[in-house]
Design an enzyme around this catalytic site. Structure first.
Site, PDB file in Angstrom:
ATOM      1  CG  ASP A 174      80.063  33.015  26.266  1.00 28.65           C
ATOM      2  OD1 ASP A 174      79.579  34.021  26.806  1.00 28.65           O
ATOM      3  OD2 ASP A 174      80.455  32.008  26.893  1.00 28.65           O
ATOM      4  CE  LYS A 180      77.447  34.692  32.198  1.00 29.55           C
ATOM      5  NZ  LYS A 180      78.677  34.070  31.686  1.00 29.55           N
ATOM      6  CD  GLN A 201      81.025  32.093  33.600  1.00 27.20           C
ATOM      7  OE1 GLN A 201      80.006  32.101  32.917  1.00 27.20           O
ATOM      8  NE2 GLN A 201      81.716  33.181  33.845  1.00 27.20           N
TER       9      GLN A 201
HETATM   10  N1  GUN Z   1      84.171  34.511  32.146  1.00 21.35           N
HETATM   11  C1  GUN Z   1      84.219  35.856  32.243  1.00 21.35           C
HETATM   12  N2  GUN Z   1      83.387  36.428  31.350  1.00 21.35           N
HETATM   13  C2  GUN Z   1      82.809  35.422  30.676  1.00 21.35           C
HETATM   14  C3  GUN Z   1      81.832  35.379  29.632  1.00 21.35           C
HETATM   15  O1  GUN Z   1      81.353  36.394  29.125  1.00 21.35           O
HETATM   16  N3  GUN Z   1      81.476  34.125  29.214  1.00 21.35           N
HETATM   17  C4  GUN Z   1      82.011  32.993  29.740  1.00 21.35           C
HETATM   18  N4  GUN Z   1      81.611  31.826  29.235  1.00 21.35           N
HETATM   19  N5  GUN Z   1      82.914  33.011  30.697  1.00 21.35           N
HETATM   20  C5  GUN Z   1      83.295  34.216  31.180  1.00 21.35           C
END
Ligand code: GUN
Length: 295
Positions: free
Chosen positions: A123, A52, A100
């Site tokens: 998200d 990211k 996350q």
């Molecule tokens: N863990 C797995 N996929 C995601 C996601 O798309 N966003 C976040 N914040 N955590 C994750």
């Protein structure tokens, strides 16, 4: 059979975003700013967050990574995490941020999701965004389903009137994807069935799918006998399986038995390189959308 190249599509989208960002900056506007909170050292989460941050660089965004240590002996105080979320909510320089997941077990994940301001919830996990999405209002769409819809769009895969079967009912993939594909929209207008662990006659239902989405997290679960000839198969699985030939000691495996299933399909996403890169792209699109909303 066409292999859907998520890596190429995501590179195209990131280049499109970067062009828009540079045009914004030339007009005197701020660069979009994404912040990410990472708690502990879960291997998968470390990798995702690193990707990211790299995607932010590729798109010309500012990024901030906030790390918290948390171990069994010294667990993170949830109040400390909440205080940081409040700070990011109030920071006018931050357009959007993510926490996350998964979080350590002692932290209430839903409370954390609900602490993020919906306007900064890039998200798309906050109930306000989930609710808006389910009734077709403008909102932040959750990243993985949005990435899948974008792949269907860019490969001109028809959805209108088609039978979509989604295996997996998670809050971050199965449920929001069902909402998006049943919406009166393009892509959309599909007849959607969501299957899960209690579904009877699962293989029969999968065989009816024009578009079959596997999002249950069980490597190789979808076998060739479960796929209608000519179907589009979207594999959301990314389970780490041991592989001594790799430096890392593991490789990613999807939920689809790719070698057996792919010859039957019209389109299929590989793992890795299919849905995965698109998820991060959607996050970048949401962050740009958040920045635009503040213009
Ligand atoms: N863990 C797995 N996929 C995601 C996601 O798309 N966003 C976040 N914040 N955590 C994750």
């Amino acid at each position: 059979m066409t292999i859907i190249d998520g890596k190429k599509v995501s590179a195209d989208i990131k280049a499109e975003i970067a062009r828009e960002v540079e045009a914004r900056v030339a007009e005197g506007k701020r660069r979009p700013h994404l912040a990410a909170i990472l708690v502990g050292h879960d291997g998968g989460s470390e990798t995702y967050v690193a990707h990211k941050v790299k995607a932010c660089e590729e798109c010309g965004f500012k990024s901030t990574l906030i790390r918290f240590e948390s171990t069994e002996d010294a667990p993170l105080d949830p109040a400390e995490l909440m205080a940081t979320i409040e700070k990011l909510n109030a920071d006018p320089d931050v357009d959007g941020f993510i926490v996350q997941l998964p979080l350590p077990k002692h932290i209430d994940e839903q409370a954390v999701i609900e602490a993020v301001l919906p306007e900064k919830d890039v998200d798309g996990f906050h109930p306000v965004n989930v609710g808006k999405q389910s009734i077709g209002l403008p909102c932040f769409h959750s990243a993985t389903p949005a990435g899948i819809v974008e792949l269907l769009r860019r490969y001109d895969i028809p959805t209108r009137g088609k039978r979509v079967v989604i295996v997996g009912r998670s809050n971050i993939v199965g449920k929001p994807l069902a909402a998006m594909l049943m919406q009166k929209a393009q892509p959309g207008d599909a007849t959607v069935t969501v299957c899960h662990s209690a579904t009877e006659d699962l293989a029969d239902i999968c065989r009816e799918a024009d578009i079959l989405v596997a999002a249950l997290g069980r490597p190789g679960f979808i076998t060739a006998d479960m796929v209608k000839p000519g179907a589009t198969v979207i594999d959301v699985g990314t389970t780490r399986v041991a592989d001594a030939t790799r430096k890392s000691g593991f490789r990613l495996r999807g939920d689809v038995d790719y070698d057996a299933v792919s010859p039957k399909c019209s389109f299929i996403t590989p793992v890795p390189g299919g849905v995965g890169p698109m998820t991060i792209c959607s996050l970048m699109q949401n962050t740009l959308q958040a920045a635009r909303a503040k213009d």
